[in-house]
Write a protein that holds these residues in place. Sequence first.
Motif, PDB file in Angstrom:
ATOM      1  N   MET A 191       0.815  -1.220   0.000  1.00 44.52           N
ATOM      2  CA  MET A 191       0.000   0.000   0.000  1.00 44.52           C
ATOM      3  C   MET A 191       0.849   1.271   0.000  1.00 44.52           C
ATOM      4  O   MET A 191       0.375   2.340  -0.369  1.00 44.52           O
ATOM      5  CB  MET A 191      -0.929   0.020   1.234  1.00 44.52           C
ATOM      6  CG  MET A 191      -1.926  -1.118   1.287  1.00 44.52           C
ATOM      7  SD  MET A 191      -2.838  -1.341  -0.251  1.00 44.52           S
ATOM      8  CE  MET A 191      -3.859   0.119  -0.258  1.00 44.52           C
ATOM      9  N   ASP A 192       2.126   1.145   0.392  1.00 46.18           N
ATOM     10  CA  ASP A 192       2.996   2.331   0.433  1.00 46.18           C
ATOM     11  C   ASP A 192       3.687   2.610  -0.892  1.00 46.18           C
ATOM     12  O   ASP A 192       4.139   3.725  -1.135  1.00 46.18           O
ATOM     13  CB  ASP A 192       4.113   2.147   1.482  1.00 46.18           C
ATOM     14  CG  ASP A 192       3.575   2.250   2.888  1.00 46.18           C
ATOM     15  OD1 ASP A 192       2.491   2.832   3.062  1.00 46.18           O
ATOM     16  OD2 ASP A 192       4.240   1.736   3.803  1.00 46.18           O
ATOM     17  N   VAL A 193       3.818   1.574  -1.740  1.00 46.11           N
ATOM     18  CA  VAL A 193       4.655   1.778  -2.935  1.00 46.11           C
ATOM     19  C   VAL A 193       4.026   1.333  -4.254  1.00 46.11           C
ATOM     20  O   VAL A 193       4.526   1.692  -5.311  1.00 46.11           O
ATOM     21  CB  VAL A 193       6.031   1.045  -2.785  1.00 46.11           C
ATOM     22  CG1 VAL A 193       6.874   1.691  -1.701  1.00 46.11           C
ATOM     23  CG2 VAL A 193       5.876  -0.443  -2.539  1.00 46.11           C
ATOM     24  N   ALA A 194       2.957   0.555  -4.204  1.00 42.94           N
ATOM     25  CA  ALA A 194       2.474  -0.032  -5.460  1.00 42.94           C
ATOM     26  C   ALA A 194       0.975   0.144  -5.662  1.00 42.94           C
ATOM     27  O   ALA A 194       0.291  -0.764  -6.116  1.00 42.94           O
ATOM     28  CB  ALA A 194       2.859  -1.518  -5.508  1.00 42.94           C
ATOM     29  N   THR A 195       0.484   1.331  -5.321  1.00 43.33           N
ATOM     30  CA  THR A 195      -0.939   1.634  -5.540  1.00 43.33           C
ATOM     31  C   THR A 195      -1.055   3.086  -6.018  1.00 43.33           C
ATOM     32  O   THR A 195      -0.176   3.906  -5.732  1.00 43.33           O
ATOM     33  CB  THR A 195      -1.755   1.511  -4.224  1.00 43.33           C
ATOM     34  OG1 THR A 195      -1.221   2.454  -3.278  1.00 43.33           O
ATOM     35  CG2 THR A 195      -1.702   0.119  -3.636  1.00 43.33           C
ATOM     36  N   PRO A 196      -2.145   3.406  -6.704  1.00 43.53           N
ATOM     37  CA  PRO A 196      -2.363   4.801  -7.097  1.00 43.53           C
ATOM     38  C   PRO A 196      -2.464   5.711  -5.867  1.00 43.53           C
ATOM     39  O   PRO A 196      -2.044   6.866  -5.910  1.00 43.53           O
ATOM     40  CB  PRO A 196      -3.704   4.767  -7.845  1.00 43.53           C
ATOM     41  CG  PRO A 196      -3.975   3.349  -8.164  1.00 43.53           C
ATOM     42  CD  PRO A 196      -3.217   2.512  -7.195  1.00 43.53           C
ATOM     43  N   GLU A 197      -2.974   5.160  -4.761  1.00 40.13           N
ATOM     44  CA  GLU A 197      -3.106   5.963  -3.531  1.00 40.13           C
ATOM     45  C   GLU A 197      -1.729   6.350  -2.997  1.00 40.13           C
ATOM     46  O   GLU A 197      -1.515   7.464  -2.518  1.00 40.13           O
ATOM     47  CB  GLU A 197      -3.879   5.191  -2.449  1.00 40.13           C
ATOM     48  CG  GLU A 197      -5.352   4.952  -2.753  1.00 40.13           C
ATOM     49  CD  GLU A 197      -5.604   3.844  -3.792  1.00 40.13           C
ATOM     50  OE1 GLU A 197      -4.680   3.048  -4.061  1.00 40.13           O
ATOM     51  OE2 GLU A 197      -6.721   3.798  -4.356  1.00 40.13           O
ATOM     52  N   ALA A 198      -0.796   5.389  -3.090  1.00 37.75           N
ATOM     53  CA  ALA A 198       0.572   5.673  -2.624  1.00 37.75           C
ATOM     54  C   ALA A 198       1.187   6.792  -3.470  1.00 37.75           C
ATOM     55  O   ALA A 198       1.840   7.700  -2.949  1.00 37.75           O
ATOM     56  CB  ALA A 198       1.438   4.413  -2.720  1.00 37.75           C
ATOM     57  N   TRP A 199       0.947   6.728  -4.778  1.00 36.22           N
ATOM     58  CA  TRP A 199       1.473   7.760  -5.689  1.00 36.22           C
ATOM     59  C   TRP A 199       0.913   9.135  -5.309  1.00 36.22           C
ATOM     60  O   TRP A 199       1.632  10.136  -5.295  1.00 36.22           O
ATOM     61  CB  TRP A 199       1.095   7.382  -7.116  1.00 36.22           C
ATOM     62  CG  TRP A 199       1.515   8.333  -8.184  1.00 36.22           C
ATOM     63  CD1 TRP A 199       0.700   9.126  -8.927  1.00 36.22           C
ATOM     64  CD2 TRP A 199       2.852   8.578  -8.653  1.00 36.22           C
ATOM     65  NE1 TRP A 199       1.440   9.852  -9.827  1.00 36.22           N
ATOM     66  CE2 TRP A 199       2.768   9.541  -9.682  1.00 36.22           C
ATOM     67  CE3 TRP A 199       4.121   8.084  -8.302  1.00 36.22           C
ATOM     68  CZ2 TRP A 199       3.878  10.025 -10.373  1.00 36.22           C
ATOM     69  CZ3 TRP A 199       5.230   8.561  -8.980  1.00 36.22           C
ATOM     70  CH2 TRP A 199       5.116   9.508  -9.995  1.00 36.22           C
ATOM     71  N   ALA A 200      -0.369   9.174  -4.970  1.00 35.00           N
ATOM     72  CA  ALA A 200      -1.004  10.450  -4.626  1.00 35.00           C
ATOM     73  C   ALA A 200      -0.499  10.963  -3.270  1.00 35.00           C
ATOM     74  O   ALA A 200      -0.329  12.160  -3.070  1.00 35.00           O
ATOM     75  CB  ALA A 200      -2.522  10.276  -4.582  1.00 35.00           C
ATOM     76  N   ARG A 201      -0.219  10.021  -2.375  1.00 35.42           N
ATOM     77  CA  ARG A 201       0.107  10.394  -0.995  1.00 35.42           C
ATOM     78  C   ARG A 201       1.588  10.661  -0.800  1.00 35.42           C
ATOM     79  O   ARG A 201       1.989  11.575  -0.109  1.00 35.42           O
ATOM     80  CB  ARG A 201      -0.319   9.218  -0.100  1.00 35.42           C
ATOM     81  CG  ARG A 201      -0.645   9.550   1.310  1.00 35.42           C
ATOM     82  CD  ARG A 201      -1.186   8.346   2.064  1.00 35.42           C
ATOM     83  NE  ARG A 201      -0.388   7.137   1.880  1.00 35.42           N
ATOM     84  CZ  ARG A 201      -0.881   5.967   1.505  1.00 35.42           C
ATOM     85  NH1 ARG A 201      -2.163   5.834   1.267  1.00 35.42           N
ATOM     86  NH2 ARG A 201      -0.092   4.917   1.373  1.00 35.42           N
ATOM     87  N   ASN A 202       2.402   9.818  -1.434  1.00 37.69           N
ATOM     88  CA  ASN A 202       3.843   9.911  -1.188  1.00 37.69           C
ATOM     89  C   ASN A 202       4.642   9.561  -2.445  1.00 37.69           C
ATOM     90  O   ASN A 202       5.276   8.513  -2.536  1.00 37.69           O
ATOM     91  CB  ASN A 202       4.212   8.973  -0.024  1.00 37.69           C
ATOM     92  CG  ASN A 202       5.590   9.283   0.540  1.00 37.69           C
ATOM     93  OD1 ASN A 202       6.360  10.029  -0.075  1.00 37.69           O
ATOM     94  ND2 ASN A 202       5.902   8.711   1.678  1.00 37.69           N
ATOM     95  N   MET A 203       4.581  10.472  -3.401  1.00 42.87           N
ATOM     96  CA  MET A 203       5.228  10.265  -4.694  1.00 42.87           C
ATOM     97  C   MET A 203       6.733  10.004  -4.546  1.00 42.87           C
ATOM     98  O   MET A 203       7.299   9.169  -5.243  1.00 42.87           O
ATOM     99  CB  MET A 203       4.990  11.510  -5.550  1.00 42.87           C
ATOM    100  CG  MET A 203       5.450  11.399  -6.971  1.00 42.87           C
ATOM    101  SD  MET A 203       5.410  12.998  -7.773  1.00 42.87           S
ATOM    102  CE  MET A 203       3.668  13.326  -7.802  1.00 42.87           C
ATOM    103  N   ASP A 204       7.366  10.687  -3.603  1.00 41.68           N
ATOM    104  CA  ASP A 204       8.822  10.521  -3.431  1.00 41.68           C
ATOM    105  C   ASP A 204       9.177   9.076  -3.117  1.00 41.68           C
ATOM    106  O   ASP A 204      10.116   8.515  -3.663  1.00 41.68           O
ATOM    107  CB  ASP A 204       9.333  11.393  -2.268  1.00 41.68           C
ATOM    108  CG  ASP A 204       9.282  12.861  -2.636  1.00 41.68           C
ATOM    109  OD1 ASP A 204       9.535  13.179  -3.810  1.00 41.68           O
ATOM    110  OD2 ASP A 204       8.938  13.670  -1.761  1.00 41.68           O
ATOM    111  N   MET A 205       8.393   8.487  -2.226  1.00 44.05           N
ATOM    112  CA  MET A 205       8.688   7.114  -1.817  1.00 44.05           C
ATOM    113  C   MET A 205       8.475   6.140  -2.982  1.00 44.05           C
ATOM    114  O   MET A 205       9.265   5.211  -3.185  1.00 44.05           O
ATOM    115  CB  MET A 205       7.790   6.722  -0.646  1.00 44.05           C
ATOM    116  CG  MET A 205       8.134   5.389  -0.050  1.00 44.05           C
ATOM    117  SD  MET A 205       7.223   5.194   1.481  1.00 44.05           S
ATOM    118  CE  MET A 205       7.714   3.539   1.936  1.00 44.05           C
ATOM    119  N   VAL A 206       7.415   6.360  -3.754  1.00 39.98           N
ATOM    120  CA  VAL A 206       7.121   5.475  -4.891  1.00 39.98           C
ATOM    121  C   VAL A 206       8.217   5.608  -5.944  1.00 39.98           C
ATOM    122  O   VAL A 206       8.731   4.608  -6.460  1.00 39.98           O
ATOM    123  CB  VAL A 206       5.727   5.807  -5.498  1.00 39.98           C
ATOM    124  CG1 VAL A 206       5.464   4.954  -6.724  1.00 39.98           C
ATOM    125  CG2 VAL A 206       4.634   5.606  -4.457  1.00 39.98           C
TER     126      VAL A 206
END
Length: 232
Positions: free
Chosen positions: A36-51
């Motif tokens: 959920m932190d790196v491989a979902t559209p939500e992760a991209w919206a929430r924490n682009m740097d980490m993705v």
Amino acid sequence: MLKKKIVVLTGAGVSAESGISTFRDSGGLWDKYDIMDVATPEAWARNMDMVIDFYNQRRKQLHEVEPNAAHYALARLEEKYDVHIITQNVDDLHERAGSTNVLHLHGELKKIRSSVDENLVYELEGWELKKGDTCEKGSQLRPHIVWFGEPVPMIPKAAEITSTADIYLIIGTSLNVYPAAGLVDYVRSGTPIYLIDPGEIHASNISDINFIKEKAGTGTPKLVDELLKQAN
Ligand code: APR
């Protein structure tokens, strides 16, 4: 003479001996990261740097590894068969080993795409995507990866290829992730199915499966030699 059609479904296990870790084995990527932190559209919206960083690390590693004996063996199969590889992997090791017909179900690490227009796909030079890198429409570029919760656009094509297989191979996948895992249902009844995996059998619903309980790097070349002999 018309060549028989071999369709191969591969997963992370085929690249494991190249040094790329699988996802669900112990110590695998999903032990170290939360999906959920790196491989979902939500992760991209929430924490682009980490993705971005997660996929940059994967891409950097890909530049440092080589195909293994399994990838090379599958490329050799083309001498006598019409071979179609359907891979869940985002690496390019099948192509680098010489396979000419590779369909990537979950995207490709070395490509990036626009975050507003999925048809704008580019090859990334080097390994690093940066925040602020934009497409021609001015939007942030994102990894060309199918994230959890996103549609898998290549599935209809993969299902069609699967339904015309004369021989079906499954190598190094836990068959945990749908819709990819459901492709097996499209194999015509009576088609020989071989599964190569050192782990437990995950395809108990598939009847008449030839389960080869070995690592891809040893099991695949042996099976390929056998299939090439049969084609003579
Ligand atoms: N050779 C062959 N198979 C191996 C090897 C090896 N050397 N090492 C491990 N395996 C097997 C494991 O036993 C397991 O069955 O590879 C499989 C890996 O399973 P997963 O880690 O679940 O990988 P995969 O099936 O490819 O995952 C599917 O999940 O997170 C997503 O998008 C990601 O494409 C991936 C999808």
